[in-house]
Design a protein around this motif. Structure first.
Motif, PDB file in Angstrom:
ATOM      1  N   MET A 190       0.848  -1.184   0.000  1.00 38.18           N
ATOM      2  CA  MET A 190       0.000   0.000   0.000  1.00 38.18           C
ATOM      3  C   MET A 190       0.889   1.241   0.000  1.00 38.18           C
ATOM      4  O   MET A 190       2.025   1.206   0.489  1.00 38.18           O
ATOM      5  N   ARG A 191       0.357   2.303  -0.557  1.00 33.73           N
ATOM      6  CA  ARG A 191       1.075   3.588  -0.544  1.00 33.73           C
ATOM      7  C   ARG A 191       0.452   4.485   0.511  1.00 33.73           C
ATOM      8  O   ARG A 191      -0.754   4.709   0.496  1.00 33.73           O
ATOM      9  N   GLN A 192       1.285   5.001   1.401  1.00 40.48           N
ATOM     10  CA  GLN A 192       0.801   5.848   2.475  1.00 40.48           C
ATOM     11  C   GLN A 192       1.521   7.198   2.438  1.00 40.48           C
ATOM     12  O   GLN A 192       2.666   7.299   2.001  1.00 40.48           O
ATOM     13  N   PRO A 193       0.858   8.266   2.901  1.00 38.02           N
ATOM     14  CA  PRO A 193       1.469   9.605   2.863  1.00 38.02           C
ATOM     15  C   PRO A 193       2.661   9.722   3.793  1.00 38.02           C
ATOM     16  O   PRO A 193       2.809   8.958   4.757  1.00 38.02           O
ATOM     17  N   LEU A 194       3.509  10.702   3.509  1.00 33.85           N
ATOM     18  CA  LEU A 194       4.715  10.932   4.297  1.00 33.85           C
ATOM     19  C   LEU A 194       4.437  11.750   5.553  1.00 33.85           C
ATOM     20  O   LEU A 194       5.050  11.544   6.591  1.00 33.85           O
ATOM     21  N   GLY A 195       3.516  12.726   5.447  1.00 33.62           N
ATOM     22  CA  GLY A 195       3.242  13.639   6.561  1.00 33.62           C
ATOM     23  C   GLY A 195       3.151  15.061   6.062  1.00 33.62           C
ATOM     24  O   GLY A 195       2.360  15.369   5.179  1.00 33.62           O
ATOM     25  N   VAL A 196       3.984  15.941   6.599  1.00 31.96           N
ATOM     26  CA  VAL A 196       4.028  17.338   6.158  1.00 31.96           C
ATOM     27  C   VAL A 196       5.076  17.470   5.061  1.00 31.96           C
ATOM     28  O   VAL A 196       6.232  17.069   5.240  1.00 31.96           O
ATOM     29  N   CYS A 197       4.690  18.035   3.937  1.00 27.37           N
ATOM     30  CA  CYS A 197       5.602  18.270   2.819  1.00 27.37           C
ATOM     31  C   CYS A 197       5.674  19.779   2.545  1.00 27.37           C
ATOM     32  O   CYS A 197       4.785  20.538   2.928  1.00 27.37           O
ATOM     33  N   ALA A 198       6.746  20.199   1.875  1.00 28.59           N
ATOM     34  CA  ALA A 198       6.944  21.625   1.602  1.00 28.59           C
ATOM     35  C   ALA A 198       7.347  21.828   0.155  1.00 28.59           C
ATOM     36  O   ALA A 198       7.974  20.960  -0.462  1.00 28.59           O
ATOM     37  N   GLY A 199       6.979  22.994  -0.370  1.00 28.26           N
ATOM     38  CA  GLY A 199       7.358  23.375  -1.718  1.00 28.26           C
ATOM     39  C   GLY A 199       7.957  24.764  -1.736  1.00 28.26           C
ATOM     40  O   GLY A 199       7.461  25.672  -1.065  1.00 28.26           O
ATOM     41  N   ILE A 200       9.038  24.932  -2.479  1.00 29.92           N
ATOM     42  CA  ILE A 200       9.719  26.220  -2.640  1.00 29.92           C
ATOM     43  C   ILE A 200       9.715  26.515  -4.133  1.00 29.92           C
ATOM     44  O   ILE A 200      10.330  25.783  -4.912  1.00 29.92           O
ATOM     45  N   THR A 201       8.994  27.566  -4.530  1.00 30.79           N
ATOM     46  CA  THR A 201       8.706  27.755  -5.950  1.00 30.79           C
ATOM     47  C   THR A 201       9.247  29.082  -6.478  1.00 30.79           C
ATOM     48  O   THR A 201       9.410  30.040  -5.737  1.00 30.79           O
ATOM     49  N   PRO A 202       9.506  29.163  -7.796  1.00 36.66           N
ATOM     50  CA  PRO A 202      10.115  30.348  -8.405  1.00 36.66           C
ATOM     51  C   PRO A 202       9.078  31.358  -8.867  1.00 36.66           C
ATOM     52  O   PRO A 202       7.873  31.099  -8.861  1.00 36.66           O
ATOM     53  N   PHE A 203       9.577  32.504  -9.325  1.00 38.03           N
ATOM     54  CA  PHE A 203       8.685  33.593  -9.735  1.00 38.03           C
ATOM     55  C   PHE A 203       8.050  33.354 -11.091  1.00 38.03           C
ATOM     56  O   PHE A 203       6.991  33.912 -11.388  1.00 38.03           O
ATOM     57  N   ASN A 204       8.666  32.525 -11.943  1.00 36.05           N
ATOM     58  CA  ASN A 204       8.242  32.532 -13.346  1.00 36.05           C
ATOM     59  C   ASN A 204       6.933  31.799 -13.605  1.00 36.05           C
ATOM     60  O   ASN A 204       6.256  32.066 -14.592  1.00 36.05           O
ATOM     61  N   PHE A 205       6.549  30.863 -12.699  1.00 33.33           N
ATOM     62  CA  PHE A 205       5.246  30.201 -12.816  1.00 33.33           C
ATOM     63  C   PHE A 205       4.596  30.151 -11.434  1.00 33.33           C
ATOM     64  O   PHE A 205       4.589  29.092 -10.782  1.00 33.33           O
ATOM     65  N   PRO A 206       4.043  31.266 -10.982  1.00 29.27           N
ATOM     66  CA  PRO A 206       3.517  31.320  -9.610  1.00 29.27           C
ATOM     67  C   PRO A 206       2.223  30.549  -9.390  1.00 29.27           C
ATOM     68  O   PRO A 206       1.789  30.396  -8.251  1.00 29.27           O
ATOM     69  N   ALA A 207       1.602  30.049 -10.441  1.00 23.82           N
ATOM     70  CA  ALA A 207       0.410  29.207 -10.298  1.00 23.82           C
ATOM     71  C   ALA A 207       0.729  27.759 -10.641  1.00 23.82           C
ATOM     72  O   ALA A 207       0.444  26.840  -9.877  1.00 23.82           O
ATOM     73  N   MET A 208       1.335  27.544 -11.781  1.00 22.24           N
ATOM     74  CA  MET A 208       1.552  26.192 -12.280  1.00 22.24           C
ATOM     75  C   MET A 208       2.422  25.353 -11.353  1.00 22.24           C
ATOM     76  O   MET A 208       2.037  24.236 -10.957  1.00 22.24           O
ATOM     77  N   ILE A 209       3.585  25.857 -10.995  1.00 22.69           N
ATOM     78  CA  ILE A 209       4.530  25.035 -10.239  1.00 22.69           C
ATOM     79  C   ILE A 209       4.023  24.734  -8.826  1.00 22.69           C
ATOM     80  O   ILE A 209       4.137  23.588  -8.368  1.00 22.69           O
ATOM     81  N   PRO A 210       3.441  25.693  -8.086  1.00 22.87           N
ATOM     82  CA  PRO A 210       2.842  25.294  -6.808  1.00 22.87           C
ATOM     83  C   PRO A 210       1.806  24.180  -6.949  1.00 22.87           C
ATOM     84  O   PRO A 210       1.782  23.240  -6.151  1.00 22.87           O
ATOM     85  N   MET A 211       0.954  24.253  -7.994  1.00 26.76           N
ATOM     86  CA  MET A 211      -0.053  23.208  -8.172  1.00 26.76           C
ATOM     87  C   MET A 211       0.574  21.887  -8.592  1.00 26.76           C
ATOM     88  O   MET A 211       0.052  20.815  -8.262  1.00 26.76           O
ATOM     89  N   TRP A 212       1.686  21.918  -9.335  1.00 22.88           N
ATOM     90  CA  TRP A 212       2.426  20.694  -9.623  1.00 22.88           C
ATOM     91  C   TRP A 212       2.750  19.953  -8.330  1.00 22.88           C
ATOM     92  O   TRP A 212       2.687  18.731  -8.268  1.00 22.88           O
ATOM     93  N   MET A 213       3.127  20.745  -7.315  1.00 23.99           N
ATOM     94  CA  MET A 213       3.591  20.148  -6.065  1.00 23.99           C
ATOM     95  C   MET A 213       2.441  19.784  -5.134  1.00 23.99           C
ATOM     96  O   MET A 213       2.226  18.615  -4.812  1.00 23.99           O
ATOM     97  N   PHE A 214       1.695  20.794  -4.682  1.00 22.20           N
ATOM     98  CA  PHE A 214       0.720  20.510  -3.629  1.00 22.20           C
ATOM     99  C   PHE A 214      -0.480  19.715  -4.131  1.00 22.20           C
ATOM    100  O   PHE A 214      -1.147  19.037  -3.350  1.00 22.20           O
ATOM    101  N   GLY A 215      -0.781  19.774  -5.437  1.00 25.53           N
ATOM    102  CA  GLY A 215      -1.917  19.023  -5.952  1.00 25.53           C
ATOM    103  C   GLY A 215      -1.770  17.535  -5.676  1.00 25.53           C
ATOM    104  O   GLY A 215      -2.671  16.887  -5.128  1.00 25.53           O
ATOM    105  N   VAL A 216      -0.624  16.979  -6.053  1.00 23.46           N
ATOM    106  CA  VAL A 216      -0.385  15.550  -5.841  1.00 23.46           C
ATOM    107  C   VAL A 216      -0.138  15.259  -4.363  1.00 23.46           C
ATOM    108  O   VAL A 216      -0.664  14.299  -3.805  1.00 23.46           O
ATOM    109  N   ALA A 217       0.679  16.100  -3.718  1.00 15.30           N
ATOM    110  CA  ALA A 217       1.039  15.847  -2.315  1.00 15.30           C
ATOM    111  C   ALA A 217      -0.193  15.762  -1.422  1.00 15.30           C
ATOM    112  O   ALA A 217      -0.308  14.862  -0.577  1.00 15.30           O
ATOM    113  N   ILE A 218      -1.124  16.684  -1.590  1.00 14.58           N
ATOM    114  CA  ILE A 218      -2.318  16.707  -0.737  1.00 14.58           C
ATOM    115  C   ILE A 218      -3.285  15.595  -1.118  1.00 14.58           C
ATOM    116  O   ILE A 218      -3.899  14.963  -0.251  1.00 14.58           O
ATOM    117  N   ALA A 219      -3.398  15.320  -2.404  1.00 16.95           N
ATOM    118  CA  ALA A 219      -4.333  14.272  -2.839  1.00 16.95           C
ATOM    119  C   ALA A 219      -3.978  12.913  -2.253  1.00 16.95           C
ATOM    120  O   ALA A 219      -4.867  12.113  -1.945  1.00 16.95           O
TER     121      ALA A 219
END
Length: 498
Positions: free
Chosen positions: A136-165
């Motif tokens: 089974m796959r289980q979550p890690l816990g608290v995760c963090a993302g550090i993102t750049p200025f050039n894609f302030p919407a896309m890259i955060p969603m790349w990270m937290f979308g999967v992590a939270i789901a």
């Protein structure tokens, strides 16, 4: 002056550090807001909020987490115009490009809507006498993302979308240059039904980054930015036992073969090189024509296209790109142009003198084109990250393959050709993580994954898609036996399945 605050435990939280970053309107050059820079204590408050939320969020079944993602997708689509205008006002990219930024992030949210399927493990019945094995796959816990200025919407969603789901909670540290959209993304996530603390946003600089990298309750960190900082994040994060994926810089090449559809190739190269003022890690700042005839034709066609290119304010629907993000970045790009001249490259078009009437204080740059660039030049080997296109001529296919393969970066590459055999050989041989065949910006779709090689990527797992699921989860494997009859003696040797 408007203050941009943190978003912690489901609400706006004013910072207490007394330190601020200036948020500019790149179109006018004026300061439009201040972003509050977090203290170590405020970073910890965000992590603690995420830690509390994760204990219950992980117990929510995948289907119900997916329902939050479905509602979030709906809210993103409903608020697309607001988000795009907010993004353009701080980044400077034209509104149509901002919508593309949001859309590519939204596509990862769409992938996350199917998370129940992605989380299914493996099962073997009868692995031994009366023994079944499953994972089974289980979550890690608290995760963090550090993102750049050039894609302030896309890259955060790349990270937290999967992590939270998959059942984690998340602390996002976006760029302080354009922080408003990430905060709005978090607000909409709460509106979609996520419990408070599931997604937190803290603003800051190196102090905040180090606080996340050192925090014992942060189990994984995802980063996108320059290669030097990516290497630092990877080293410091892994030293504290975290999982880290750190995406760095790029110097993507576009190979133009003699049999390429030149009309299409030129259009594609123009958009990939100058779109978003070149401020993309998947931009195409180097074009490699193969053969002298190809080089001369390509140069003339690029010149003709550059003459028609329109630079304008981000709200101008007719503009093809807007200003760069800051005065400091404009100066950096200008310095690289001068360095190219000093190194002996031919400056065919100089964009440094460009000024937009009525917006003379904005951070605008015209398109720049260099020819006869050599591989020994710093301007070839380093990432410029601006509206600068360099022509590096190659005499043969083998030389063209070698250029991106031997470069320190290995993010993306494209080949323009009508020859399927040449394309197939190029795809097989080139030492780059993402390859386009007649596709100038080969950013993979959301159900594949994004990641470069060499100094473009540190860590073993790519962003989003199933690679993202693997990064943000840990595998637990269960071996179960339900014996019948009498109790068996315990074995004092390692069990086997004989």
């Amino acid at each position: 002056m408007r203050d941009i605050t943190h978003f912690i435990d489901g609400q706006s939280v004013a910072g207490t550090s007394g330190r601020y970053g200036e948020v500019f309107n790149p179109n006018t050059g004026e300061v439009q807001a201040r972003v509050q820079l977090a203290t170590v204590g405020e970073v910890d408050a965000a992590v603690q909020s995420a830690l509390r939320a994760q204990q219950t969020w992980a117990l929510v079944n995948p289907q119900r987490r997916a329902r939050v993602m479905f509602e979030y997708k709906r809210l993103l689509e409903a608020n697309m115009n607001e988000l795009a205008e907010m993004l353009s006002a701080e980044h400077g990219k034209v509104v149509a490009d901002s919508k593309g930024d949001i859309q590519r992030g939204l596509e990862v949210i769409e992938f996350a809507c199917g998370i129940p399927q992605a989380l299914k493990g493996e099962y073997t019945e009868g692995a031994g006498p009366g023994i079944d094995v499953y994972s089974m796959r289980q979550p890690l816990g608290v995760c963090a993302g550090i993102t750049p200025f050039n894609f302030p919407a896309m890259i955060p969603m790349w990270m937290f979308g999967v992590a939270i789901a998959v059942g984690n909670t998340f602390v996002l540290k976006p760029s302080e240059k354009d922080p408003s959209v990430p905060v709005r993304l978090a607000e909409l996530f709460m509106e979609a039904g996520a419990p408070k603390g599931v997604l937190n946003v803290v603003h800051g600089d190196k102090l905040s980054v180090d606080a996340l990298l050192d925090h014992p309750d942060v189990k994984a960190v995802s980063f996108v930015g320059s290669s030097d900082i990516a290497q630092y994040v990877y080293a410091r994060g892994t030293a504290t036992g975290k999982r880290v994926q750190a995406m760095g810089g790029a110097k993507n090449h576009g190979i133009v073969m003699p049999d390429a559809n030149m009309d299409q190739a030129v259009k594609d190269i123009m958009g990939a090189a100058y779109g978003s003022a070149g401020e993309r890690c998947m931009a195409l700042p180097v074009v490699v024509p193969v053969g002298q005839k190809t080089a001369e034709e390509l140069r003339e066609r690029l010149l003709a296209e550059i003459e028609t290119l329109k630079v304008g304010v981000s709200t101008d629907a007719a503009a093809q790109y807007g200003p760069v993000v800051s005065a400091a970045h404009k100066q950096k790009v200008s310095d690289y142009i001068q360095l190219g001249v000093d190194e002996g490259a031919e400056l065919v078009v100089d964009g440094r003198g460009f000024a937009l009437q009525g917006y003379e204080k904005g951070f605008f740059m015209g398109p720049t084109l260099f020819d006869h660039v050599k591989t020994s030049m710093r301007t070839y080997n380093e990432e410029i990250f601006g509206p600068v296109l360099q022509i590096v001529r190659a005499d043969s296919f083998d030389e063209a393959v070698a250029l991106p393969s031997q470069h320190q970066y290995g993010n993306g590459v494209a080949i323009f050709t009508g020859n399927g055999r040449a394309a197939r050989e190029f795809v097989s041989r080139v030492q780059v993580g993402m390859v386009g065949v007649n596709v100038p910006i080969p950013v993979p779709v959301s159900y594949h994954s994004f990641g470069g090689w060499k100094r473009s990527g540190f860590g073993d797992t790519n962003q989003y898609g199933m690679e993202g699921v693997r990064f943000y989860t840990k595998v637990k494997t269960v071996t179960a036996r339900w014996p019948e009859g009498s109790v068996e003696d315990s074995a004092f040797v390692i069990p086997t399945m004989k």
